[in-house]
Design a protein around this motif. Structure first.
Motif, mmCIF file in Angstrom:
data_model
loop_
_atom_site.group_PDB
_atom_site.id
_atom_site.type_symbol
_atom_site.label_atom_id
_atom_site.label_comp_id
_atom_site.label_asym_id
_atom_site.label_seq_id
_atom_site.Cartn_x
_atom_site.Cartn_y
_atom_site.Cartn_z
ATOM 1 N N ALA A 8 2.925 26.899 -1.774
ATOM 2 C CA ALA A 8 2.807 28.325 -2.067
ATOM 3 C C ALA A 8 4.202 28.964 -2.303
ATOM 4 O O ALA A 8 4.678 29.649 -3.317
ATOM 5 C CB ALA A 8 2.190 29.190 -1.069
ATOM 6 N N ARG A 9 5.419 28.631 -1.589
ATOM 7 C CA ARG A 9 6.754 29.072 -1.697
ATOM 8 C C ARG A 9 7.142 28.597 -3.020
ATOM 9 O O ARG A 9 7.813 29.274 -3.787
ATOM 10 C CB ARG A 9 7.520 28.418 -0.541
ATOM 11 N N LEU A 10 6.854 27.210 -3.459
ATOM 12 C CA LEU A 10 7.425 26.785 -4.524
ATOM 13 C C LEU A 10 6.902 27.337 -5.949
ATOM 14 O O LEU A 10 7.457 27.527 -6.996
ATOM 15 C CB LEU A 10 7.183 25.018 -4.750
ATOM 16 N N GLN A 11 5.477 27.851 -5.723
ATOM 17 C CA GLN A 11 4.824 28.387 -6.808
ATOM 18 C C GLN A 11 5.490 29.601 -6.965
ATOM 19 O O GLN A 11 5.711 30.223 -8.235
ATOM 20 C CB GLN A 11 3.390 28.534 -6.739
ATOM 21 N N GLU A 12 5.771 30.364 -6.015
ATOM 22 C CA GLU A 12 6.424 32.071 -6.150
ATOM 23 C C GLU A 12 7.764 31.691 -6.743
ATOM 24 O O GLU A 12 8.235 32.505 -7.478
ATOM 25 C CB GLU A 12 6.360 32.497 -4.651
ATOM 26 N N GLU A 13 8.353 30.739 -6.269
ATOM 27 C CA GLU A 13 9.850 30.329 -7.050
ATOM 28 C C GLU A 13 9.858 30.027 -8.370
ATOM 29 O O GLU A 13 10.575 30.520 -9.120
ATOM 30 C CB GLU A 13 10.467 29.377 -6.113
ATOM 31 N N MET A 14 8.859 29.298 -8.662
ATOM 32 C CA MET A 14 8.720 28.903 -10.246
ATOM 33 C C MET A 14 8.259 30.231 -10.981
ATOM 34 O O MET A 14 8.814 30.142 -12.154
ATOM 35 C CB MET A 14 7.282 27.880 -10.202
ATOM 36 N N GLU A 15 7.465 31.120 -10.425
ATOM 37 C CA GLU A 15 7.119 32.478 -11.120
ATOM 38 C C GLU A 15 8.327 33.127 -11.422
ATOM 39 O O GLU A 15 8.650 33.908 -12.380
ATOM 40 C CB GLU A 15 6.151 33.086 -10.255
ATOM 41 N N GLU A 16 9.470 33.190 -10.290
ATOM 42 C CA GLU A 16 10.627 33.937 -10.335
ATOM 43 C C GLU A 16 11.383 33.180 -11.800
ATOM 44 O O GLU A 16 11.986 34.082 -12.408
ATOM 45 C CB GLU A 16 11.333 33.726 -9.168
ATOM 46 N N TYR A 17 11.400 32.051 -11.713
ATOM 47 C CA TYR A 17 12.402 31.526 -12.684
ATOM 48 C C TYR A 17 11.712 31.572 -14.087
ATOM 49 O O TYR A 17 12.367 31.727 -15.151
ATOM 50 C CB TYR A 17 12.536 29.896 -12.438
ATOM 51 N N LYS A 18 10.198 31.617 -14.130
ATOM 52 C CA LYS A 18 9.878 31.993 -15.482
ATOM 53 C C LYS A 18 10.154 33.209 -16.053
ATOM 54 O O LYS A 18 10.371 33.423 -17.246
ATOM 55 C CB LYS A 18 8.353 31.820 -15.427
ATOM 56 N N ALA A 19 10.028 34.217 -15.146
ATOM 57 C CA ALA A 19 10.320 35.362 -15.410
ATOM 58 C C ALA A 19 11.832 35.728 -15.723
ATOM 59 O O ALA A 19 12.204 36.416 -16.546
ATOM 60 C CB ALA A 19 10.060 36.572 -14.169
ATOM 61 N N LYS A 20 12.635 35.083 -15.117
ATOM 62 C CA LYS A 20 14.171 34.932 -15.438
ATOM 63 C C LYS A 20 14.285 34.364 -16.967
ATOM 64 O O LYS A 20 15.274 34.776 -17.677
ATOM 65 C CB LYS A 20 15.029 34.103 -14.502
ATOM 66 N N THR A 21 13.520 33.135 -17.268
ATOM 67 C CA THR A 21 13.497 32.586 -18.551
ATOM 68 C C THR A 21 13.103 33.612 -19.577
ATOM 69 O O THR A 21 13.828 33.539 -20.670
ATOM 70 C CB THR A 21 12.697 31.246 -18.397
ATOM 71 N N VAL A 22 12.171 34.292 -19.541
ATOM 72 C CA VAL A 22 11.647 35.381 -20.311
ATOM 73 C C VAL A 22 12.919 36.177 -20.706
ATOM 74 O O VAL A 22 13.132 36.625 -21.846
ATOM 75 C CB VAL A 22 10.450 35.769 -19.884
ATOM 76 N N GLU A 23 13.440 36.814 -19.542
ATOM 77 C CA GLU A 23 14.512 37.707 -19.816
ATOM 78 C C GLU A 23 15.622 37.163 -20.510
ATOM 79 O O GLU A 23 16.263 37.775 -21.222
ATOM 80 C CB GLU A 23 15.023 38.065 -18.078
ATOM 81 N N ILE A 24 16.145 35.985 -19.986
ATOM 82 C CA ILE A 24 17.017 35.209 -20.817
ATOM 83 C C ILE A 24 16.660 34.986 -22.108
ATOM 84 O O ILE A 24 17.594 35.420 -23.096
ATOM 85 C CB ILE A 24 17.434 33.805 -20.056
ATOM 86 N N ASP A 25 15.511 34.524 -22.574
ATOM 87 C CA ASP A 25 15.279 34.660 -24.191
ATOM 88 C C ASP A 25 15.394 35.796 -24.712
ATOM 89 O O ASP A 25 15.935 35.805 -26.073
ATOM 90 C CB ASP A 25 13.776 33.970 -24.165
ATOM 91 N N GLU A 26 14.649 36.762 -24.225
ATOM 92 C CA GLU A 26 15.056 38.144 -24.765
ATOM 93 C C GLU A 26 16.555 38.534 -25.062
ATOM 94 O O GLU A 26 16.808 39.086 -26.058
ATOM 95 C CB GLU A 26 14.430 39.329 -23.883
ATOM 96 N N THR A 27 17.256 38.365 -23.744
ATOM 97 C CA THR A 27 18.629 38.531 -24.023
ATOM 98 C C THR A 27 19.397 37.834 -25.234
ATOM 99 O O THR A 27 20.091 38.317 -26.038
ATOM 100 C CB THR A 27 19.409 38.146 -22.610
ATOM 101 N N ILE A 28 18.978 36.693 -25.539
ATOM 102 C CA ILE A 28 19.450 35.570 -26.671
ATOM 103 C C ILE A 28 19.068 36.426 -27.788
ATOM 104 O O ILE A 28 19.880 36.383 -28.603
ATOM 105 C CB ILE A 28 19.025 34.228 -26.509
ATOM 106 N N LYS A 29 17.604 36.733 -27.842
ATOM 107 C CA LYS A 29 17.267 37.386 -29.224
ATOM 108 C C LYS A 29 18.077 38.394 -29.659
ATOM 109 O O LYS A 29 18.431 38.731 -30.485
ATOM 110 C CB LYS A 29 15.798 37.647 -29.013
ATOM 111 N N SER A 30 18.326 39.110 -28.390
ATOM 112 C CA SER A 30 19.017 40.432 -28.673
ATOM 113 C C SER A 30 20.457 40.465 -29.262
ATOM 114 O O SER A 30 20.934 41.036 -30.087
ATOM 115 C CB SER A 30 18.970 41.486 -27.274
ATOM 116 N N LEU A 31 21.088 39.145 -28.373
ATOM 117 C CA LEU A 31 22.477 39.163 -28.800
ATOM 118 C C LEU A 31 22.464 38.444 -30.375
ATOM 119 O O LEU A 31 23.576 38.680 -31.099
ATOM 120 C CB LEU A 31 23.187 37.991 -27.815
#
Length: 160
Positions: A8-31
């Motif tokens: 459960a802890r690892l799944q929560e961690e994985m969801e956080e990383y996915k959210a950060k990845t989406v944010e990073i992709d959006e930042t890259i597109k914006s840049l």
């Protein structure tokens, strides 16, 4: 239970990383858009040119690959055809030799036939002058029986 809590802890961690990845992709597109905007029209035109050149390179690479395959096939076909030609030439030479032998045999047979015909004509002349006709006994040794013509007396004797 400890394993389930760890999962459960690892799944929560994985969801956080996915959210950060989406944010990073959006930042890259914006840049990327900011860079394109900063470069203005020249940068956009160069990007279009680069994309077009890449497409042409890919197309030419495909043509090169197809040409190389066609060349390899053609070389293989040439090898096969050369082999077939050599085989046909050997067969032709053999046929020419066989033909010459047959022509020589034909000449011998024609000569033999001519000699037999002369012999037959010679005997026919003798037979007809006596009122007899020849009946072949055997063609292989050229023996004939003479039989009297119906108009003359009955006579039969061997004539060779």
């Amino acid at each position: 239970m400890a394993i389930e809590q760890e999962i459960a802890r690892l799944q929560e961690e994985m969801e956080e990383y996915k959210a950060k990845t989406v944010e990073i992709d959006e930042t890259i597109k914006s840049l990327h858009e900011d860079i394109m905007d900063a470069g203005g029209m020249d940068l956009r035109l160069q990007k279009i040119v680069v994309d077009d050149v890449r497409k042409r390179i890919n197309g030419l690479n495909n043509k090169i690959t197809k040409s190389m395959v066609a060349k390899a096939k053609a070389e293989k076909d040439v090898t096969k055809l050369e082999s077939t030609i050599k085989k046909a030439e050997r067969e032709f030479e053999k046929l020419e030799t066989d033909l010459k032998e047959l022509e020589q045999e034909s000449k011998r047979k024609a000569k033999e036939a001519s000699e037999v015909m002369k012999e037959v004509e010679k005997h026919q002349t003798v037979v007809y002058t006596r009122g007899l006709y020849a009946v072949p006994v055997c063609e292989c040794n050229h023996n004939f029986y003479l039989v009297a013509d119906e108009r003359s007396e009955s006579e039969s004797r061997q004539f060779t």
